[in-house]
Motif scaffolding. Structure first.
Motif, PDB file in Angstrom:
ATOM      1  N   ASP A 162     -34.246  47.738 -21.410  1.00 38.05           N
ATOM      2  CA  ASP A 162     -34.768  49.072 -20.823  1.00 38.05           C
ATOM      3  C   ASP A 162     -34.157  50.341 -21.821  1.00 38.05           C
ATOM      4  O   ASP A 162     -33.881  49.975 -23.012  1.00 38.05           O
ATOM      5  CB  ASP A 162     -33.937  49.242 -19.615  1.00 38.05           C
ATOM      6  CG  ASP A 162     -34.659  50.314 -18.554  1.00 38.05           C
ATOM      7  OD1 ASP A 162     -35.724  50.849 -19.019  1.00 38.05           O
ATOM      8  OD2 ASP A 162     -34.102  50.582 -17.568  1.00 38.05           O
ATOM      9  N   ARG A 178     -32.067  53.852 -22.279  1.00 39.70           N
ATOM     10  CA  ARG A 178     -31.011  54.650 -21.477  1.00 39.70           C
ATOM     11  C   ARG A 178     -31.601  55.862 -20.770  1.00 39.70           C
ATOM     12  O   ARG A 178     -32.237  56.316 -21.357  1.00 39.70           O
ATOM     13  CB  ARG A 178     -29.884  55.084 -22.641  1.00 39.70           C
ATOM     14  CG  ARG A 178     -29.186  53.997 -23.186  1.00 39.70           C
ATOM     15  CD  ARG A 178     -28.056  54.500 -24.194  1.00 39.70           C
ATOM     16  NE  ARG A 178     -27.528  53.361 -24.924  1.00 39.70           N
ATOM     17  CZ  ARG A 178     -27.711  52.617 -26.054  1.00 39.70           C
ATOM     18  NH1 ARG A 178     -28.827  52.955 -26.530  1.00 39.70           N
ATOM     19  NH2 ARG A 178     -27.060  51.854 -26.364  1.00 39.70           N
ATOM     20  N   GLN A 221     -30.317  54.267 -12.904  1.00 46.23           N
ATOM     21  CA  GLN A 221     -30.527  53.223 -13.949  1.00 46.23           C
ATOM     22  C   GLN A 221     -29.047  52.988 -14.358  1.00 46.23           C
ATOM     23  O   GLN A 221     -28.875  51.975 -14.851  1.00 46.23           O
ATOM     24  CB  GLN A 221     -31.355  54.195 -15.206  1.00 46.23           C
ATOM     25  CG  GLN A 221     -32.509  54.124 -14.985  1.00 46.23           C
ATOM     26  CD  GLN A 221     -33.398  54.928 -16.098  1.00 46.23           C
ATOM     27  OE1 GLN A 221     -33.457  56.085 -16.449  1.00 46.23           O
ATOM     28  NE2 GLN A 221     -34.422  54.083 -16.535  1.00 46.23           N
ATOM     29  N   HIS A 272     -27.782  49.105 -14.877  1.00 46.82           N
ATOM     30  CA  HIS A 272     -27.393  48.687 -16.219  1.00 46.82           C
ATOM     31  C   HIS A 272     -25.924  48.108 -16.061  1.00 46.82           C
ATOM     32  O   HIS A 272     -25.646  46.883 -16.656  1.00 46.82           O
ATOM     33  CB  HIS A 272     -27.585  49.786 -17.037  1.00 46.82           C
ATOM     34  CG  HIS A 272     -28.909  50.191 -17.430  1.00 46.82           C
ATOM     35  ND1 HIS A 272     -29.043  51.256 -18.262  1.00 46.82           N
ATOM     36  CD2 HIS A 272     -30.146  49.697 -17.041  1.00 46.82           C
ATOM     37  CE1 HIS A 272     -30.434  51.586 -18.413  1.00 46.82           C
ATOM     38  NE2 HIS A 272     -31.049  50.477 -17.698  1.00 46.82           N
ATOM     39  N   LEU A 284     -30.579  47.788 -24.635  1.00 44.27           N
ATOM     40  CA  LEU A 284     -31.064  49.116 -24.289  1.00 44.27           C
ATOM     41  C   LEU A 284     -31.720  50.086 -25.367  1.00 44.27           C
ATOM     42  O   LEU A 284     -31.073  50.110 -26.611  1.00 44.27           O
ATOM     43  CB  LEU A 284     -29.913  50.302 -23.834  1.00 44.27           C
ATOM     44  CG  LEU A 284     -29.437  49.624 -22.368  1.00 44.27           C
ATOM     45  CD1 LEU A 284     -28.271  50.452 -21.947  1.00 44.27           C
ATOM     46  CD2 LEU A 284     -30.133  49.327 -21.486  1.00 44.27           C
ATOM     47  N   GLN A 332     -39.979  56.066 -24.658  1.00 44.69           N
ATOM     48  CA  GLN A 332     -39.004  55.336 -24.859  1.00 44.69           C
ATOM     49  C   GLN A 332     -38.998  54.758 -26.279  1.00 44.69           C
ATOM     50  O   GLN A 332     -40.142  54.448 -27.032  1.00 44.69           O
ATOM     51  CB  GLN A 332     -39.284  53.670 -23.983  1.00 44.69           C
ATOM     52  CG  GLN A 332     -38.698  53.979 -22.501  1.00 44.69           C
ATOM     53  CD  GLN A 332     -38.825  52.671 -21.940  1.00 44.69           C
ATOM     54  OE1 GLN A 332     -39.288  51.364 -22.352  1.00 44.69           O
ATOM     55  NE2 GLN A 332     -38.311  52.364 -20.705  1.00 44.69           N
TER      56      GLN A 332
END
Length: 234
Positions: free
Chosen positions: A67, A69, A95, A99, A112, A154
């Motif tokens: 994923d 951050r 999130q 995490h 991440l 991302q």
């Protein structure tokens, strides 16, 4: 005994989860984390059944959750110019909590990447709003903050997935890789894994995949139940 690695594209998983479990509270990291664990167990049970093994948990080498951050900077809404602190948003809090829970899960690695915003284009119109504007159903003076979404991007998530597939394969750490993802960016890494004798299974979470992908995988199935209602293709 050959071990299994399960790789989860977190962004894709979170996007698909409401369709697969309509009643789930997507603001509850405990519920989402529990679903991830059940999905992993379902994959292991299936492989166990196929290969006639017992004690599915002993098969797991490690699960990987990929994923980005959450974005934690400050900004301004596009129309009202009201200040917004993304670190205090519900999305960021969810999130961060998810995490943290996954890091505390046995045999789970959290990888991440970063989230960035292009200073030249901080906001974009939601597709439905853009369509309404084009059709003349909306006018520009009627636009509100809620008609826009932030342009988060991302970075380095797909790269981490590819690197881990290559590392797991070349170090002979696993005999089977299960990838939970929805695009074809994994194909080069899947080719490497299969050439080296690793079985490569894909879980698109009940979304259809391009026919050409089947030549690059050894199995296609999902670790979560099929949605009750048929969804339109994206």
């Amino acid at each position: 005994m050959s071990q299994v690695a399960i790789l989860i594209d977190g962004g894709y998983f979170i996007k698909r989860l409401p369709a697969l479990r309509p009643g789930i509270d997507m603001s509850d990291p405990v519920a989402v984390c529990t679903t991830i664990k059940r999905m992993i167990t379902a994959h292991l049970d299936r492989i166990n059944k196929i290969e006639r093994r017992s004690h599915a948990r002993s098969l797991l080498y490690r699960s990987f959750y990929y994923d980005a951050r959450p974005y934690l900077d400050r900004g301004h809404l596009p129309i009202s110019r009201k200040a917004i602190d993304y670190a205090k948003s519900d999305v960021a809090r969810f999130q961060l909590a998810l995490h943290d829970m996954l890091r505390k899960t046995a045999n789970m690695a959290v990888r991440l990447g970063e989230v960035r915003r292009d200073p030249a284009s901080l906001w974009e119109l939601k597709p439905s709003v853009l369509t309404a504007l084009v059709k003349g159903e909306r006018e520009f003076p009627s636009l509100e903050d809620a008609d826009f979404r932030p342009t988060f991007r991302q970075k380095a998530v797909d790269m981490r997935i590819g690197l881990d597939i290559a590392s797991l394969t070349l170090k002979r750490q696993v005999g089977t890789i299960v990838l939970i993802a929805g695009d074809s960016d994994f194909v080069p890494a899947a080719k490497l894994a299969r050439r080296e004798g690793v079985k490569f299974h894909l879980d698109p979470l009940w979304r259809s995949v391009e026919p050409g992908l089947f030549e690059h995988i050894d199995g296609l199935y999902s670790g979560l139940p099929r949605p009750r209602k048929r969804e339109p293709e994206a």
